[in-house]
Scaffold this active site. Structure first.
Site, PDB file in Angstrom:
ATOM      1  N   SER A 176      32.556  14.558   5.427  1.00  0.00           N
ATOM      2  CA  SER A 176      33.061  14.655   6.793  1.00  0.00           C
ATOM      3  C   SER A 176      34.566  14.352   6.834  1.00  0.00           C
ATOM      4  CB  SER A 176      32.251  13.717   7.694  1.00  0.00           C
ATOM      5  OG  SER A 176      32.469  14.043   9.034  1.00  0.00           O
ATOM      6  N   ASP A 280      24.631  22.120  10.774  1.00  0.00           N
ATOM      7  CA  ASP A 280      25.864  21.381  11.042  1.00  0.00           C
ATOM      8  C   ASP A 280      26.782  22.240  11.913  1.00  0.00           C
ATOM      9  OD1 ASP A 280      28.236  19.948  11.000  1.00  0.00           O
ATOM     10  OD2 ASP A 280      28.236  19.649   8.823  1.00  0.00           O
ATOM     11  N   HIS A 310      24.492  17.434   9.693  1.00  0.00           N
ATOM     12  CA  HIS A 310      25.690  16.716   9.274  1.00  0.00           C
ATOM     13  C   HIS A 310      25.314  15.321   8.783  1.00  0.00           C
ATOM     14  CE1 HIS A 310      30.055  16.462   9.123  1.00  0.00           C
ATOM     15  NE2 HIS A 310      29.976  15.224   9.564  1.00  0.00           N
TER      16      HIS A 310
END
Ligand SMILES: *[C@@H]1O[C@H](CO)[C@@H](O)[C@H](O)[C@H]1NC(C)=O
Ligand SMILES: *[C@@H]1O[C@H](CO)[C@@H](O)[C@H](O)[C@H]1NC(C)=O
Ligand SMILES: *[C@@H]1O[C@H](CO)[C@@H](O)[C@H](O)[C@H]1NC(C)=O
Length: 352
Positions: A176, A280, A310
């Site tokens: 991320s 995601d 995610h």
């Protein structure tokens, strides 16, 4: 926005434990976000579950915390596999945790566990960086911290790394926001000269990129990552002047757009492994990133997990998280071998 509005999509079949954890984490972090763009850090303590470093090996990995610069609380937690023979060279993975540039730390229970798993399963030294967080510290503080840790390792290798750590087999990894950070630090590293350290690979796990445009995946998916949350985080990340000038098409965010840096002539830019999850919201940006690396002439590999959301790999109870680690392991050992065969390994050791 719900996942069902335009393209009906089956909700992922997640273990209950994962569902509950996701729901608690997103509820508390949402509630800690203030309208004025600041974060209620005291409230966040509700979910601040931490693990201390441990010099005694647990499952064959020990850990300790090393201070780089106390004036900005820059430190890292180092994880060392202890079951390896002292002569076996170990790759070094410099890891950046996720959390939208605003949350979490290397001592967070979940990230401590992830790095331990990386160290054990990949047989590598893992250096997990405590970079400064937004909005208290904004861009480029996070990239500066990441790069300064590389310089520190290069200069202090013998003091802070075990003897068999091989800095010429160094990887940058993150998930991320940590993957965004790893990308930008990799770019800086490929423009710099180190004495021993050589970044030979980049592992971008579900990187946090974006732009002004609303992509299809952003419009239809909202589990963990929603436009409401990412808009807020990008605002917290950019200094107001740069936000006013570029908005989310800032080159730190929209890495592959027309304003992007030209990396085609950066020959030292490392081979990159990009992980994408089919549930995601950020996947469209991530695939563009991969395409941009390829069209810039870089070695890049795309790993797709169609049923994953995610941050899935943080949850060890999700079977795909083990698969991801295996793929990272294969990538790391392959790149080390290639670097050795290229004659770039001056030590002449047998590579892993
Ligand atoms: C979480 O707790 C640890 C240890 O108690 C502390 O060092 C850290 O600053 C805390 N983090 C936050 C965000 O409050
Ligand atoms: C962890 O283990 C390594 C290898 O056995 C050793 O060199 C190092 O000193 C240990 N770290 C700590 C903090 O005890
Ligand atoms: C952002 O990136 C997309 C491609 O990924 C591009 O279409 C768009 O024009 C970009 N915007 C800027 C200003 O770079």
């Amino acid at each position: 926005m719900e996942a069902t509005t335009k393209h009906p999509q089956k909700p992922p079949s997640l273990p209950w434990k994962t569902r509950i954890a996701l729901s608690v984490l997103t509820t508390v972090t949402d509630a800690a976000r203030r309208r004025d763009g600041t974060i209620n850090r005291r409230f966040l303590k509700l979910i601040n579950f931490t693990s201390p470093p441990n010099p005694n090996p647990i499952n064959g990995v020990n850990s300790s915390d090393v201070v780089v610069d106390p004036s900005r609380n820059l430190w890292f937690r180092i994880f060392v596999p202890t079951a390896t023979t002292a002569t076996q060279p170990l790759p070094v993975i410099v890891f950046f945790h996720g959390g939208g540039f605003a949350y979490l730390a290397p001592d967070a229970k979940a990230y401590d566990a992830v790095c331990r798993r990386f160290a054990r399963k990949i047989s590598s030294v893992v250096v997990s960086v405590n970079y400064r967080l937004a909005p208290e510290y904004r861009y480029p503080a996070q990239y500066d911290d990441g790069f300064d840790v590389l310089k520190f390792l290069d200069e202090r290798k013998s003091q802070v790394l075990p003897e068999n750590a091989d800095l010429s087999c160094c990887f940058l990894a993150g998930d991320s926001a940590g993957a965004n950070l790893a990308h930008h630090v990799a770019k800086r590293a490929s423009e710099s000269a180190f004495t021993q350290l050589k970044v030979i690979g980049l592992v971008a796990i579900q990187p946090f990129f974006g732009g002004e445009e609303r992509t299809d995946s952003e419009k239809r998916l909202s589990l963990v990552v929603s436009m409401d949350r990412t808009d807020w985080l990008w605002k917290a990340f950019l200094p107001p002047t740069e936000a006013a000038e570029f908005g989310r098409d800032h080159p730190a965010i929209n890495v592959s757009g027309p304003r992007a840096a030209d990396i085609s002539a950066l020959y030292g830019f490392p081979a990159t492994l990009v992980f994408v999850g089919g549930l995601d919201a950020l996947q469209d940006w991530q695939r563009r990133y991969y395409e941009w690396l390829k069209s810039s002439g870089k070695e890049a590999y795309l790993m797709e997990y169609p049923n994953m959301f995610h941050a899935f790999y943080i949850f060890p109870e999700v079977p795909e998280s083990g698969e991801l680690i295996t793929q990272v392991k294969e990538f790391v050992h392959k790149q080390c071998q290639v670097a050795g065969r290229d004659g770039r390994d001056s030590v002449g050791n047998t590579k892993l």
